[in-house]
Scaffold this active site. Structure first.
Site, PDB file in Angstrom:
ATOM      1  N   PRO A  88       0.802  -1.221   0.000  1.00  0.00           N
ATOM      2  CA  PRO A  88       0.000   0.000   0.000  1.00  0.00           C
ATOM      3  C   PRO A  88       0.837   1.273   0.000  1.00  0.00           C
ATOM      4  O   PRO A  88       1.669   1.479   0.869  1.00  0.00           O
ATOM      5  CB  PRO A  88      -0.824  -0.119   1.281  1.00  0.00           C
ATOM      6  CG  PRO A  88      -0.119  -1.112   2.122  1.00  0.00           C
ATOM      7  CD  PRO A  88       0.630  -2.010   1.212  1.00  0.00           C
ATOM      8  N   GLU A  89       0.627   2.093  -0.992  1.00  0.00           N
ATOM      9  CA  GLU A  89       1.170   3.445  -0.994  1.00  0.00           C
ATOM     10  C   GLU A  89      -0.035   4.370  -0.883  1.00  0.00           C
ATOM     11  O   GLU A  89      -1.122   3.924  -0.555  1.00  0.00           O
ATOM     12  CB  GLU A  89       2.016   3.687  -2.257  1.00  0.00           C
ATOM     13  CG  GLU A  89       3.256   2.774  -2.282  1.00  0.00           C
ATOM     14  CD  GLU A  89       4.221   3.070  -3.425  1.00  0.00           C
ATOM     15  OE1 GLU A  89       4.260   4.221  -3.898  1.00  0.00           O
ATOM     16  OE2 GLU A  89       4.938   2.147  -3.834  1.00  0.00           O
ATOM     17  N   ARG A 146      18.596  19.045  -1.451  1.00  0.00           N
ATOM     18  CA  ARG A 146      19.071  17.795  -0.857  1.00  0.00           C
ATOM     19  C   ARG A 146      20.324  17.294  -1.559  1.00  0.00           C
ATOM     20  O   ARG A 146      20.350  17.173  -2.780  1.00  0.00           O
ATOM     21  CB  ARG A 146      17.979  16.718  -0.953  1.00  0.00           C
ATOM     22  CG  ARG A 146      16.747  16.995  -0.112  1.00  0.00           C
ATOM     23  CD  ARG A 146      17.077  16.969   1.352  1.00  0.00           C
ATOM     24  NE  ARG A 146      15.926  17.299   2.178  1.00  0.00           N
ATOM     25  CZ  ARG A 146      15.152  16.377   2.764  1.00  0.00           C
ATOM     26  NH1 ARG A 146      15.384  15.115   2.591  1.00  0.00           N
ATOM     27  NH2 ARG A 146      14.131  16.767   3.504  1.00  0.00           N
ATOM     28  N   ARG A 156       2.762  -9.539   7.484  1.00  0.00           N
ATOM     29  CA  ARG A 156       4.180  -9.292   7.766  1.00  0.00           C
ATOM     30  C   ARG A 156       4.425  -8.429   9.007  1.00  0.00           C
ATOM     31  O   ARG A 156       5.573  -8.175   9.358  1.00  0.00           O
ATOM     32  CB  ARG A 156       4.856  -8.659   6.546  1.00  0.00           C
ATOM     33  CG  ARG A 156       4.865  -9.611   5.364  1.00  0.00           C
ATOM     34  CD  ARG A 156       5.527  -8.999   4.145  1.00  0.00           C
ATOM     35  NE  ARG A 156       5.146  -9.765   2.963  1.00  0.00           N
ATOM     36  CZ  ARG A 156       5.353  -9.365   1.732  1.00  0.00           C
ATOM     37  NH1 ARG A 156       5.938  -8.218   1.490  1.00  0.00           N
ATOM     38  NH2 ARG A 156       4.974 -10.107   0.721  1.00  0.00           N
ATOM     39  N   HIS A 215      -4.334 -13.880   9.625  1.00  0.00           N
ATOM     40  CA  HIS A 215      -3.396 -12.932  10.224  1.00  0.00           C
ATOM     41  C   HIS A 215      -4.112 -11.772  10.920  1.00  0.00           C
ATOM     42  O   HIS A 215      -3.599 -10.660  10.958  1.00  0.00           O
ATOM     43  CB  HIS A 215      -2.414 -12.420   9.171  1.00  0.00           C
ATOM     44  CG  HIS A 215      -1.617 -13.511   8.540  1.00  0.00           C
ATOM     45  ND1 HIS A 215      -0.667 -14.225   9.244  1.00  0.00           N
ATOM     46  CD2 HIS A 215      -1.639 -14.047   7.294  1.00  0.00           C
ATOM     47  CE1 HIS A 215      -0.137 -15.143   8.446  1.00  0.00           C
ATOM     48  NE2 HIS A 215      -0.705 -15.053   7.262  1.00  0.00           N
TER      49      HIS A 215
END
Length: 288
Positions: free
Chosen positions: A2-3, A161, A115, A95
């Site tokens: 998921p983004e 940066r 995970r 899960h």
DNA sequence: AGGGCAACCTGGGGGC
DNA sequence: TGCCCCCAGGTTGCCC
């Protein structure tokens, strides 16, 4: 994985099912799911019970629920997290990590995560730069789909940066919501190689890659969220698989949709980057 | 201060 | 078949 678009699909899906509902019981089935809640699982559960969910919000890949007591439940899906709205009689998912039952005895909210990189926590809200966010999200920059996202200002910071452009795009304190997949897609769209030094980009290139990221996300959102990992399932339990294939990510050896050259995969920060060797030439070795 | 990177996880898949 | 190793990747925390 998921983004931003996937998280937004989850946010808007969950929102319709939980707003206005009062929490009756919370079950933490795996302590790791609430590891970010420092006071522990019992505190998490105790403080959540009795509150009403007022809103569901998102910044970048973070999602949170505004509560009637003024705090918020923060959720991060990590790499395999899902938020499911399920009738109580549906058997537990393999899960399943956290279950939230409501006072109306209607569908439960379930946090499922194979995970276990994701998790839930409780946080106070704080105003940062005119927007109220959980304290634990205060350091996360606005994302490209935020109405208040400032492309020009972010482009200036990007160009200051001293690092590679892809690293900078993945830095959630510069711009949030961009992960490995959408970084590669945005770079492909503007024909830049990810190892280009951020401080060597022109202003137009810097603005361009940020705008491209927003466009890729908007496209993905229209398609219901990208995901080619079977682990990712949206709020209704349906896979968010993106029917339109991506242009760069995962396409090693396949022809570039612009020029036909076979795309290449390169190792980057212990993960993979995909790019077109012809459209996105690597920077020449630079003297500084 | 800011950049770089290991560590945290699990299950699927490939190699032998 | 089974075992082992590698791979996927977002964020934190620590080192330099």
């Amino acid at each position: 994985m998921p983004e931003l678009p996937e998280v937004e699909v989850v946010r808007s899906g969950v929102e319709q099912h939980v707003i206005g509902r009062t929490v009756a019981a919370v079950e933490v089935l795996h302590p790791r799911a609430v590891r970010r809640h420092v006071p522990g699982a019992a505190d998490f559960t105790g403080r959540l019970v009795g509150t009403k969910i007022m809103a569901v919000r998102r910044r970048g890949k973070y999602l949170w629920f505004d509560l009637s007591d003024g705090d918020a439940v923060l959720a991060h899906l990590g790499m395999s997290g899902q938020l499911l709205v399920q009738p109580p009689e549906v058997p537990d998912e393999r899960h399943l990590r956290v279950r939230v039952r409501f006072a109306d005895a209607g569908p439960e909210l379930r946090f499922v995560d194979q995970r276990t990189f994701g998790g839930l926590s409780l946080a106070e809200l704080v105003e940062v730069d005119g927007t109220v966010v959980p304290t634990t999200v205060a350091h996360i920059a606005r994302d490209p789909m935020d109405p208040l996202f400032d492309v020009a200002a972010t482009a200036r910071r990007l160009r200051s940066r001293r690092t590679e452009v892809k690293r900078a795009l993945l830095d959630q304190t510069l711009v949030s919501g961009i992960g490995n997949i959408y970084a590669d897609e945005a770079l492909w769209r503007v024909k830049l190689h990810g190892t280009r030094p951020a401080d060597r980009l022109t202003a137009a290139q810097a603005r361009g890659v940020l705008t491209a990221a927003a466009e890729v996300m908007a496209d993905a959102l229209r398609a219901g969220g990208t995901s080619f990992d079977a682990l990712y399932v949206n709020v209704n339990g349906e896979s968010g698989y993106f029917s339109r294939s991506l242009d760069a990510y995962g396409r090693e050896g396949e022809p570039c949709r612009r020029c036909g050259a076979p795309l290449v995969r390169e190792s980057f920060m212990n993960r993979s980057s995909f790019s077109c060797p012809s459209c996105q030439p690597k920077p020449r070795a630079l003297r500084r």
